[in-house]
Design a protein around this motif. Structure first.
Motif, PDB file in Angstrom:
ATOM      1  N   SER A 322       0.841  -1.195   0.000  1.00 31.39           N
ATOM      2  CA  SER A 322       0.000   0.000   0.000  1.00 31.39           C
ATOM      3  C   SER A 322       0.879   1.249   0.000  1.00 31.39           C
ATOM      4  O   SER A 322       2.096   1.186  -0.189  1.00 31.39           O
ATOM      5  N   GLY A 323       0.241   2.393   0.225  1.00 30.35           N
ATOM      6  CA  GLY A 323       0.977   3.653   0.214  1.00 30.35           C
ATOM      7  C   GLY A 323       1.106   4.186  -1.195  1.00 30.35           C
ATOM      8  O   GLY A 323       0.497   3.687  -2.143  1.00 30.35           O
ATOM      9  N   THR A 324       1.910   5.217  -1.331  1.00 32.46           N
ATOM     10  CA  THR A 324       2.147   5.794  -2.649  1.00 32.46           C
ATOM     11  C   THR A 324       3.343   5.110  -3.302  1.00 32.46           C
ATOM     12  O   THR A 324       4.193   4.521  -2.630  1.00 32.46           O
ATOM     13  N   ILE A 325       3.385   5.191  -4.616  1.00 33.99           N
ATOM     14  CA  ILE A 325       4.516   4.627  -5.356  1.00 33.99           C
ATOM     15  C   ILE A 325       5.722   5.541  -5.150  1.00 33.99           C
ATOM     16  O   ILE A 325       5.622   6.756  -5.354  1.00 33.99           O
ATOM     17  N   PRO A 326       6.856   5.001  -4.728  1.00 30.48           N
ATOM     18  CA  PRO A 326       8.027   5.860  -4.473  1.00 30.48           C
ATOM     19  C   PRO A 326       8.395   6.708  -5.688  1.00 30.48           C
ATOM     20  O   PRO A 326       8.519   6.198  -6.803  1.00 30.48           O
ATOM     21  N   GLN A 327       8.558   8.006  -5.443  1.00 26.16           N
ATOM     22  CA  GLN A 327       8.940   8.922  -6.521  1.00 26.16           C
ATOM     23  C   GLN A 327      10.293   8.552  -7.110  1.00 26.16           C
ATOM     24  O   GLN A 327      10.567   8.789  -8.280  1.00 26.16           O
ATOM     25  N   CYS A 328      11.113   7.922  -6.283  1.00 26.52           N
ATOM     26  CA  CYS A 328      12.488   7.660  -6.714  1.00 26.52           C
ATOM     27  C   CYS A 328      12.589   6.585  -7.785  1.00 26.52           C
ATOM     28  O   CYS A 328      13.663   6.362  -8.343  1.00 26.52           O
ATOM     29  N   PHE A 329      11.471   5.881  -8.097  1.00 22.92           N
ATOM     30  CA  PHE A 329      11.536   4.913  -9.191  1.00 22.92           C
ATOM     31  C   PHE A 329      11.987   5.593 -10.482  1.00 22.92           C
ATOM     32  O   PHE A 329      12.588   4.962 -11.350  1.00 22.92           O
ATOM     33  N   GLY A 330      11.660   6.883 -10.604  1.00 22.42           N
ATOM     34  CA  GLY A 330      12.119   7.618 -11.778  1.00 22.42           C
ATOM     35  C   GLY A 330      13.624   7.744 -11.840  1.00 22.42           C
ATOM     36  O   GLY A 330      14.207   7.929 -12.917  1.00 22.42           O
ATOM     37  N   ASN A 331      14.294   7.622 -10.668  1.00 21.15           N
ATOM     38  CA  ASN A 331      15.755   7.705 -10.644  1.00 21.15           C
ATOM     39  C   ASN A 331      16.417   6.425 -11.154  1.00 21.15           C
ATOM     40  O   ASN A 331      17.619   6.392 -11.392  1.00 21.15           O
ATOM     41  N   LEU A 332      15.615   5.361 -11.268  1.00 16.60           N
ATOM     42  CA  LEU A 332      16.155   4.095 -11.764  1.00 16.60           C
ATOM     43  C   LEU A 332      16.001   3.977 -13.275  1.00 16.60           C
ATOM     44  O   LEU A 332      16.125   2.894 -13.840  1.00 16.60           O
ATOM     45  N   SER A 333      15.725   5.099 -13.918  1.00 16.24           N
ATOM     46  CA  SER A 333      15.435   5.082 -15.347  1.00 16.24           C
ATOM     47  C   SER A 333      16.547   4.476 -16.181  1.00 16.24           C
ATOM     48  O   SER A 333      16.310   3.881 -17.227  1.00 16.24           O
ATOM     49  N   ASN A 334      17.766   4.612 -15.741  1.00 15.54           N
ATOM     50  CA  ASN A 334      18.884   4.132 -16.547  1.00 15.54           C
ATOM     51  C   ASN A 334      19.080   2.617 -16.472  1.00 15.54           C
ATOM     52  O   ASN A 334      19.837   2.056 -17.257  1.00 15.54           O
ATOM     53  N   SER A 335      18.413   1.959 -15.512  1.00 12.81           N
ATOM     54  CA  SER A 335      18.586   0.508 -15.381  1.00 12.81           C
ATOM     55  C   SER A 335      17.268  -0.245 -15.476  1.00 12.81           C
ATOM     56  O   SER A 335      17.192  -1.307 -16.085  1.00 12.81           O
ATOM     57  N   LEU A 336      16.182   0.292 -14.900  1.00 14.24           N
ATOM     58  CA  LEU A 336      14.934  -0.447 -14.771  1.00 14.24           C
ATOM     59  C   LEU A 336      14.249  -0.612 -16.130  1.00 14.24           C
ATOM     60  O   LEU A 336      13.937   0.357 -16.804  1.00 14.24           O
ATOM     61  N   GLU A 337      14.019  -1.886 -16.513  1.00 10.57           N
ATOM     62  CA  GLU A 337      13.347  -2.190 -17.770  1.00 10.57           C
ATOM     63  C   GLU A 337      11.931  -2.704 -17.550  1.00 10.57           C
ATOM     64  O   GLU A 337      11.064  -2.542 -18.411  1.00 10.57           O
ATOM     65  N   PHE A 338      11.706  -3.336 -16.406  1.00 13.76           N
ATOM     66  CA  PHE A 338      10.424  -3.988 -16.153  1.00 13.76           C
ATOM     67  C   PHE A 338       9.968  -3.643 -14.742  1.00 13.76           C
ATOM     68  O   PHE A 338      10.655  -3.963 -13.774  1.00 13.76           O
ATOM     69  N   LEU A 339       8.817  -2.973 -14.630  1.00 10.70           N
ATOM     70  CA  LEU A 339       8.268  -2.612 -13.325  1.00 10.70           C
ATOM     71  C   LEU A 339       6.814  -3.055 -13.268  1.00 10.70           C
ATOM     72  O   LEU A 339       5.948  -2.517 -13.965  1.00 10.70           O
ATOM     73  N   ASN A 340       6.531  -4.054 -12.444  1.00  7.00           N
ATOM     74  CA  ASN A 340       5.186  -4.605 -12.329  1.00  7.00           C
ATOM     75  C   ASN A 340       4.696  -4.462 -10.891  1.00  7.00           C
ATOM     76  O   ASN A 340       5.185  -5.130  -9.983  1.00  7.00           O
ATOM     77  N   LEU A 341       3.725  -3.560 -10.681  1.00 10.25           N
ATOM     78  CA  LEU A 341       3.125  -3.321  -9.359  1.00 10.25           C
ATOM     79  C   LEU A 341       1.653  -3.724  -9.355  1.00 10.25           C
ATOM     80  O   LEU A 341       0.880  -3.286  -8.504  1.00 10.25           O
TER      81      LEU A 341
END
Length: 703
Positions: A322-341
């Protein structure tokens, strides 16, 4: 080729060759190396290949060979390496395979071999690969005597029996062992002393972490998935490969607790499909793939997870987070290819922080409580292939700007609070969803006409000599994680289904449960790769376009609960794969097309259309009666049978026998001219008599 009798080395691999393996290759008695891998060779391996007694390397992998391997117990006395993988070979393993004195490598994987694995007599074997066949029975005990063995892969067969792991303890060189996906049961109460680096025991009926793991200090990859292991990961597992373990898969078990992850260099960790509760654990900073879907994790996701800067695949779906989605996921832009919530309880808005250079290819937030408008920063994820924001509370107009994402194949915005028209006001030169294959806007408040501009732009659904994709399913993968497929939930043939994998040729448009109006555009008939089309529960009017008959790959079509009128085009009966058809609750009329696929549809496909008639509805269609005898066609094409019986009736005025005779003659021979003249004369006499009677009657009335 068979005339080159002094040839010793022949390599024709990956040369696009087809047809059978030539019998004449058996003439090359000096041949020591033969490689025909990676072609399109078909048929059987010729018996003449047994003549090649000098052969040391035989490789014909990745072809279409059939039948059994030629057998002679004394064959190939000098053979060192045999590779016939990825074919359609069948039968039992040849007897010479067990006795060839110099044989080191056997690779017969990805075939259809059956029968038992017999005892190996040769002690020189170093690698045995027999995975993905139909082999059965127990493991041969002689495996424990193959002291040079470095790799053994027997996964995905139907092998059975109980294996005591100690049978591998005498193999000092064994590094790789895969016994997964058989009907084997593995037991051991002792610590192993072998120096395995890769161990795969998926689906081996394990009920606990096996004790022999304690001795595997150099283990790099461990797969214990799809077993019956309960409870928590034991404390002593921290010592298993503590400096070397990079891959751990314990998914599809009954684990209930995970305290922490002691492995310093772990790159792939799969805990999915267990019963684990509690807060989300933070993996090591070296993690590349982190999969914890289908558990009972709860609480908020700590922003500390963003310190894992190498994270490439993150799947937290189907939990209670629960809660809000961490804003910092945008900081993983250079590595993160797949994000499933997917399927959690996240609320708030989608983080607007995706930076330039974003590498996301799959972004799935389906089934949460997210609100607000979409963030245009998603456009920074230029390589996005799948965007699934369905089943939330997003309140926005349609995001036309998503059409500029050059690789977007799946767009799901279903079951939100989205509204407005899909009209496009931007210049025609702008790209619009040219790669789209799955377009789901169902259960929103969209209005106006159906988006003709988009339909014209769906180039991926139009068969322009389309070549098959190099990968059958959509997903990401590499040498560390294997292949991780994308998933999606769709309404297929009226039922919700969760597709664990998205087939690359799966084309679906779902615009149902909105407020679209106007006619169904004819251009929809251009989308001839379409598998499913759902336009139900809108305000569409007009007729069903005959162009839908061009959708020759269509498997389901739902146009129910609209205001459609007119008849059902007969061309729809020619759709060869149509297995689900629903046009109920409309204003259609006329006869239902008959034959082919339409014979399989029930009454429920047509309910609420009072004007429809014919099978399978109860209302029959009016059949036009034959025209009267005296109304002759100009070309004389009236039915001979009908005409003949009319003559029989005439016969009652001329004598029954004569009338029956005339009817018989007409039935057999058609309408001879003399008979037509006779009948016409009879009619003319009757007409004159009636005319005279009429004249007399009129005179009496005047008097």
């Amino acid at each position: 080729m068979g005339n080159l009798v002094s040839l010793k080395f022949l390599d024709l691999s990956f040369s696009d060759l087809s047809g059978p393996v030539p019998i004449s290759l058996g003439n090359l008695l000096q041949l020591t190396y033969l490689d025909l891998s990676g072609n399109k060779l078909s048929g059987q391996i010729p018996l003449s290949i047994l003549n090649l007694t000098q052969l040391e390397y035989l490789e014909i992998s990745n072809n279409c060979l059939e039948g059994s391997i030629p057998d002679d117990v004394t064959a190939f006395p000098n053979l060192i390496s045999l590779a016939l993988s990825d074919n359609l070979l069948n039968g039992t393993l040849p007897s010479w395979l067990y006795a060839a004195p110099s044989l080191k490598t056997i690779d017969l994987s990805q075939n259809q071999f059956s029968g038992h694995i017999k005892e190996f007599q040769s002690k020189s074997l170093e690698l045995i690969r027999l995975e993905n066949n139909k082999l059965q029975g127990p493991l041969p005990s002689s495996i424990s005597q193959l002291l040079n063995l470095t790799g053994l892969s027997l996964s995905s067969n139907t092998l059975s029996g109980v294996i005591e792991f100690s049978m591998f303890s005498n193999l000092p060189n064994l590094k790789y062992l895969d016994l997964s996906y058989n009907s084997l049961s593995l037991t051991s109460n002792t610590t192993s002393t072998i120096n395995l680096t890769r161990l795969f025991l998926s689906s081996c009926n394990l009920s606990e972490f096996p004790q022999f793991l304690k001795g595997l200090k150099s283990l790099e990859s461990l797969d214990l998935s799809c077993n019956k292991i309960e409870g928590k990961i034991p404390q002593w597992m921290q010592e298993v490969g503590n400096g070397s373990l990079t891959y751990l898969n314990v998914s599809h078990n009954s684990l209930t607790e995970v305290e922490h992850f002691p492995w310093k260099n772990i790159a792939v960790l799969d805990l999915s499909s267990n019963l684990i509760r509690g807060n989300l654990p933070i993996p090591a900073s070296t993690i590349d793939v982190f999969l914890i879907s289908n558990n009972s994790f709860n609480g908020e996701v700590s922003s500390v997870i963003c310190n894992v800067t190498s994270l490439r695949i993150l799947d937290l779906s189907h939990n209670n987070l629960s809660g809000t989605i961490p804003q910092c996921f945008g900081n993983l832009s250079n590595s993160l290819e797949f994000l499933n919530l997917k399927k959690n309880k996240f609320y708030g808005t989608i983080p607007p922080t995706f930076a330039k250079g974003c590498r996301l290819s799959n972004f799935n937030l389906n089934g949460n409580l997210l609100e607000g408008p979409l963030t245009p920063s998603i456009l920074n994820c230029n390589g996005l292939e799948v965007l699934d924001l369905g089943n939330n509370k997003i309140n926005d107009t349609f995001p036309h700007w998503l059409g500029s994402l050059p690789y977007l194949q799946v767009l799901v915005l279903k079951s939100n609070h989205m509204h407005g028209s899909l009209r496009v006001n931007s210049p025609k030169s702008s790209p619009f969803f040219s790669k789209i294959q799955n377009f789901d806007l169902s259960s929103n408040y969209f209005s106006g006409p159906l988006p003709v501009r988009y339909i014209n732009s769906f180039k991926a659904i139009i068969n322009l000599k389309k070549k098959g994709s190099a990968r059958p399913y959509m997903g990401v993968g590499d040498y560390t994680s294997g292949f991780y497929a994308y998933s999606i939930g769709i309404i297929m043939k009226g039922k919700y289904m969760e597709l664990v994998k998205i087939f690359t040729m799966w084309m679906i448009i779902d615009l149902s449960n909105n407020q679209f109006e106007g006619e169904i555009p004819k251009v929809i008939g251009k989308l001839n790769l379409l598998k499913g089309l759902n336009l139900s529960h809108n305000n569409l009017n007009g007729g069903i376009p005959t162009s839908i008959g061009n959708l020759t790959n269509l498997e389901w079509l739902d146009l129910s609960s609209n205001r459609l009128s007119g008849t059902i085009p007969n061309r729809l009966a020619d759709l060869p794969f149509l297995s689900s058809f629903n046009i109920s609750e409309n204003q259609l009329h006329g006869q239902i097309p008959q034959g082919k696929q339409f014979n399989t549809f029930g009454n429920e496909s047509y309910e609420g259309n009072k004007g429809l008639c014919g099978f399978p509805v109860s209302k029959g269609c009016n059949i036009i009666e034959p025209a009267p005898l005296n109304v002759l066609e100009k070309d004389g094409s009236k039915s001979n049978i009908a005409f003949g019986w009319k003559v029989v009736l005439i016969g009652y005025g001329c004598g029954v026998v004569f009338g029956m005779f005339v009817g018989y003659v007409v039935f057999q021979t058609g309408k001879p001219k003399w008979l037509v003249n006779l009948v016409e004369n009879q009619h003319e006499k009757r007409r004159r008599r009636k005319s005279k009677k009429g004249n007399r009657s009129s005179r009496r009335r005047r008097i």
